[in-house]
Scaffold this motif. Structure first.
Motif, PDB file in Angstrom:
ATOM      1  N   LEU A   1       0.846  -1.191   0.000  1.00 36.64           N
ATOM      2  CA  LEU A   1       0.000   0.000   0.000  1.00 36.64           C
ATOM      3  C   LEU A   1       0.881   1.240   0.000  1.00 36.64           C
ATOM      4  O   LEU A   1       1.867   1.313   0.743  1.00 36.64           O
TER       5      LEU A   1
ATOM      6  N   ILE B   1       0.778   5.033   0.905  1.00 33.57           N
ATOM      7  CA  ILE B   1      -0.046   5.941   1.682  1.00 33.57           C
ATOM      8  C   ILE B   1       0.624   7.307   1.716  1.00 33.57           C
ATOM      9  O   ILE B   1       1.707   7.462   2.284  1.00 33.57           O
TER      10      ILE B   1
ATOM     11  N   MET C   1      -7.046  -3.770   3.253  1.00 34.16           N
ATOM     12  CA  MET C   1      -6.948  -2.407   2.733  1.00 34.16           C
ATOM     13  C   MET C   1      -7.868  -1.456   3.498  1.00 34.16           C
ATOM     14  O   MET C   1      -7.496  -0.344   3.861  1.00 34.16           O
ATOM     15  N   ARG C   2      -9.086  -1.932   3.719  1.00 34.19           N
ATOM     16  CA  ARG C   2     -10.055  -1.089   4.441  1.00 34.19           C
ATOM     17  C   ARG C   2      -9.580  -0.791   5.850  1.00 34.19           C
ATOM     18  O   ARG C   2      -9.720   0.316   6.352  1.00 34.19           O
TER      19      ARG C   2
ATOM     20  N   HIS D   1      -6.821   1.699   5.661  1.00 33.36           N
ATOM     21  CA  HIS D   1      -7.407   2.975   5.229  1.00 33.36           C
ATOM     22  C   HIS D   1      -8.073   3.673   6.411  1.00 33.36           C
ATOM     23  O   HIS D   1      -7.882   4.865   6.655  1.00 33.36           O
ATOM     24  N   HIS D   2      -8.848   2.908   7.143  1.00 31.93           N
ATOM     25  CA  HIS D   2      -9.515   3.474   8.317  1.00 31.93           C
ATOM     26  C   HIS D   2      -8.482   3.983   9.319  1.00 31.93           C
ATOM     27  O   HIS D   2      -8.604   5.080   9.865  1.00 31.93           O
TER      28      HIS D   2
ATOM     29  N   ARG E   1      -6.657   7.266   8.375  1.00 36.27           N
ATOM     30  CA  ARG E   1      -7.569   8.413   8.501  1.00 36.27           C
ATOM     31  C   ARG E   1      -7.847   8.699   9.974  1.00 36.27           C
ATOM     32  O   ARG E   1      -7.906   9.848  10.404  1.00 36.27           O
TER      33      ARG E   1
ATOM     34  N   SER F   1      -3.080  10.698   7.016  1.00 41.50           N
ATOM     35  CA  SER F   1      -3.323  10.733   5.571  1.00 41.50           C
ATOM     36  C   SER F   1      -4.810  10.943   5.345  1.00 41.50           C
ATOM     37  O   SER F   1      -5.620  10.477   6.143  1.00 41.50           O
TER      38      SER F   1
ATOM     39  N   GLY G   1      -6.292   9.672   2.868  1.00 44.26           N
ATOM     40  CA  GLY G   1      -6.748   8.405   2.302  1.00 44.26           C
ATOM     41  C   GLY G   1      -7.575   8.562   1.033  1.00 44.26           C
ATOM     42  O   GLY G   1      -8.232   7.619   0.614  1.00 44.26           O
TER      43      GLY G   1
ATOM     44  N   MET H   1      -8.700   8.169  -2.323  1.00 48.62           N
ATOM     45  CA  MET H   1      -8.261   7.244  -3.363  1.00 48.62           C
ATOM     46  C   MET H   1      -8.368   7.838  -4.762  1.00 48.62           C
ATOM     47  O   MET H   1      -7.564   7.522  -5.632  1.00 48.62           O
TER      48      MET H   1
ATOM     49  N   PHE I   1      -4.004   7.071  -1.583  1.00 51.23           N
ATOM     50  CA  PHE I   1      -4.001   5.724  -1.002  1.00 51.23           C
ATOM     51  C   PHE I   1      -4.082   4.745  -2.160  1.00 51.23           C
ATOM     52  O   PHE I   1      -5.103   4.649  -2.828  1.00 51.23           O
TER      53      PHE I   1
ATOM     54  N   CYS J   1      -2.862   0.885  -4.114  1.00 51.22           N
ATOM     55  CA  CYS J   1      -2.593  -0.516  -3.788  1.00 51.22           C
ATOM     56  C   CYS J   1      -1.978  -1.269  -4.962  1.00 51.22           C
ATOM     57  O   CYS J   1      -2.463  -1.183  -6.082  1.00 51.22           O
TER      58      CYS J   1
END
Ligand code: ADP
Ligand code: MG
Length: 476
Positions: free
Chosen positions: A11, A13, A169-170, A173-174, A177, A182, A184, A186, A191, A193
């Motif tokens: 990932l 970021i 990923m989720r 991502h969470h 944030r 970040s 995040g 997309m 963010f 991948c």
């Protein structure tokens, strides 16, 4: 599933620092091409990089949040390759001595949990962009993104399905944030991948050659791309055909992956330590700074909320969607105490208003304190829940406090028993038939009386009190 899928993610970021990783150019999205550049980003001869301290703090915060070791003596390597969006001819990156070492992320997959080990998190600079649609006969180069700080997070190949990859990923991502390191975003590429996919016979422990799927920029596409790649490899394996180690591109329209290039080996990049940068030497003062900026971690906060309030998992998810929501929840609860009431309001009326005005919770014109003051007026019986629902949008528009609006509109609920009893008496006198029916066992009639009394009070009688007094009064 004929074969077992083996998936590892990388990932990228982007960190939300004010300036770039090694230059003072602004780190903002959407400027005119090449506006966010200086001599360093353009790789003029003789320039020297200066490390952005905040980027290292963010990386360390992230490392601590995933239980990784933060390497106090990490150092930077030059990764050499030639590409038009990389004017220096190398990217400043990290390898084995990266700042984030190890760590684990546990995925909750419903029926089971999957533990994904983290290999490392590198602090590195982003590259610029080639722009193909600005001119008709040539390619433009935009170096605004060149030098933007990134964490490249490299997982071990511990995921076994596209669903697990998306869950990973989720979760990350969470987390980024939530930590506020970040945005995040997309769509804007904050963010990104790359997914590495191979397959093997079920029960086998060996790793086979992997295919790297590049830059898949939505959760949905990651799932699609991985599943399509697993299918493609399975067909090859069925026919005993070789699966090449290569980089493939996902085409969402055609729903296929296709060869982009054969995969470079690390030695193609001629990695060596960047002689312009000293190794990090993270000291106590640095780690204190990290601790100061690190918010209470989501899983610990969830546990705290679970213990303190009776909230279901959906409510916890909602409150913990980011740090600002959770901070807001805490601030309201600090004042009015009732976590369940606060949670209901945040998910109900408050969420509706945020949505209607397209605002994030930290931009709401009604502060946590102001909302708490409104809820306190429900709790102490001054107004009904319904009246509060009408007031919140008015507070939102006018900026007035709950108390000012309650006074101005005479919304105070009547709790005075004598006053309520006199309304009850009037209603009873006027409704002999209904009284008889109730007393003959038609319990439902009570609703009729409550309605009549509330009507007489212009909606201001406290319904709970009305209910109680009515029951007493109608008892034979
Ligand atoms: P590279 O520089 O080639 O991208 P990295 O070490 O940065 O190498 O990343 C390798 C990624 O590939 C990791 O996410 C790792 O988990 C994954 N990976 C390694 N071997 C396999 C395999 N056999 N199948 C699937 N993924 C793999
Ligand atoms: Mg890599």
């Amino acid at each position: 599933m004929r074969y077992e899928a083996v998936i590892g993610l990388e990932l990228h970021i982007q960190l939300d620092t004010n300036s770039k990783l090694f230059s003072s150019s602004p780190n903002t999205f959407g400027s005119e091409p090449n506006d966010n550049t200086n001599e360093l980003d353009l790789a003029y001869p003789g320039v020297l990089p200066v490390l952005n301290r905040q980027a290292v703090v963010y990386a360390a915060m992230f490392g601590q949040a995933i239980d990784a070791k933060v390497n106090p003596h990490a150092f930077f390597m030059r990764k050499n390759y030639f590409y038009p969006d990389l004017p220096k001819g190398y990217q400043i990156s990290q390898l084995d001595d990266a700042v984030i070492q190890g760590g684990t992320v546990v995925l909750d997959m419903g029926e089971y949990q999957r533990e994904v080990r983290i290999n490392r998190g590198q602090l590195e600079e982003d590259a610029g962009k080639s722009v193909h649609d600005a001119f008709s006969d040539r390619t433009g180069i935009d170096l605004n993104r060149a030098g933007v700080p990134l964490i490249e997070l490299v997982s071990e190949p511990d995921m076994r399905s596209a669903k697990e990859a998306v869950a990973f990923m989720r979760k990350i991502h969470h987390l980024v944030r939530y930590l506020g390191i970040s945005d995040g975003n997309m769509q804007e590429g904050s963010f990104r991948c790359d997914a590495n996919v191979s397959i093997r016979e079920p029960g086998s422990e060996a790793y086979n050659a992997r295919v790297e799927l590049k830059n898949i920029n939505s959760f949905r596409f990651v799932e699609q791309a991985i599943n399509i790649e697993i299918e493609r490899q399975s067909d090859l394996m069925d026919q005993s055909q070789p699966i090449d180690q290569e980089t493939r591109l996902f085409d969402a329209e055609k729903q296929e992956t296709r060869t982009m290039r054969s995969k470079e080996e690390a030695n193609d990049y001629r990695y060596f330590p960047d002689p312009d940068l000293l190794p990090l030497d993270l000291d106590e003062a640095f780690f204190e700074e990290v601790a100061e900026q690190l918010p209470e971690l989501p899983h610990l906060r969830r546990e705290r909320y679970r213990q303190a309030h009776e909230l279901d998992e959906d409510s916890l998810d909602y409150i913990l969607q980011d740090r600002y929501s959770a901070d807001f929840f805490d601030a309201v609860v600090a004042q009015c105490g009732d976590g369940k009431l606060v949670s209901n309001w945040l998910q109900g009326e408050f969420a509706r208003l945020l949505n209607e005005h397209q605002l994030d919770i930290d931009e709401a014109p009604v502060s946590a304190e102001a909302l708490a003051a409104l809820l306190q007026r429900i709790q102490d019986g001054t107004i009904s829940g319904n009246a509060a629902k009408k007031l919140l949008p008015q507070m939102w528009e006018s900026g007035e406090s709950a108390d000012v609006l309650i006074d101005a509109q005479g919304l105070k609920q009547v709790n005075d028993d004598q006053q309520i009893l006199s309304w009850i008496d009037e209603v009873i006198v006027e409704s002999p038939d209904q009284v008889a029916a109730y007393q003959n066992g038609q319990e439902k009639m009570l609703g009729y009386f409550v309605g009549q009394v509330l009507k007489r009070s212009k909606g201001q009688a406290n319904p709970k009190t009305v209910n109680q007094l009515l029951r007493d009064k109608l008892k034979q």
